[in-house]
Design a protein around this motif. Sequence first.
Motif, short mmCIF file in Angstrom:
data_model
loop_
_atom_site.label_atom_id
_atom_site.label_comp_id
_atom_site.label_asym_id
_atom_site.label_seq_id
_atom_site.Cartn_x
_atom_site.Cartn_y
_atom_site.Cartn_z
N GLU A 1 40.73 35.12 25.02
CA GLU A 1 39.70 34.17 25.44
C GLU A 1 39.47 34.20 26.95
N HIS A 2 40.54 34.30 27.74
CA HIS A 2 40.38 34.28 29.19
C HIS A 2 39.60 35.50 29.68
N LYS B 1 35.92 34.79 28.86
CA LYS B 1 35.40 33.80 29.81
C LYS B 1 35.13 34.43 31.18
#
Length: 103
Positions: free
Chosen positions: A66-67, A70
Amino acid sequence: KNLFRMAISISNQSKTGNDMVKIQILRKSDAINMFGYSKSTFQNRINEGLMPPGISLGARAVGFLEHELKSVLIAMINNKREHEIRIIVNQLLEKRTELEVLL
């Protein structure tokens, strides 16, 4: 809707010492929804180096950090050009090798 998230504790070695980081793994469908792309556009962006590739979660399952997603999304929001996004994706992939799972 069944969202699959997996949390992994990792150690991020830095010059200032150890930092605990929580990693979220998103299933491919959730990653695609984050950007609003079609499946083929999402895969094309991976192939073009504009999106970090997924990681294997098993024989038939792929997840995305996810990071990392993002970071790419923030770059897009900030109107980064494609060559700048490729640099960001390459840096993210290099950082994967620096992660150490805590046992």
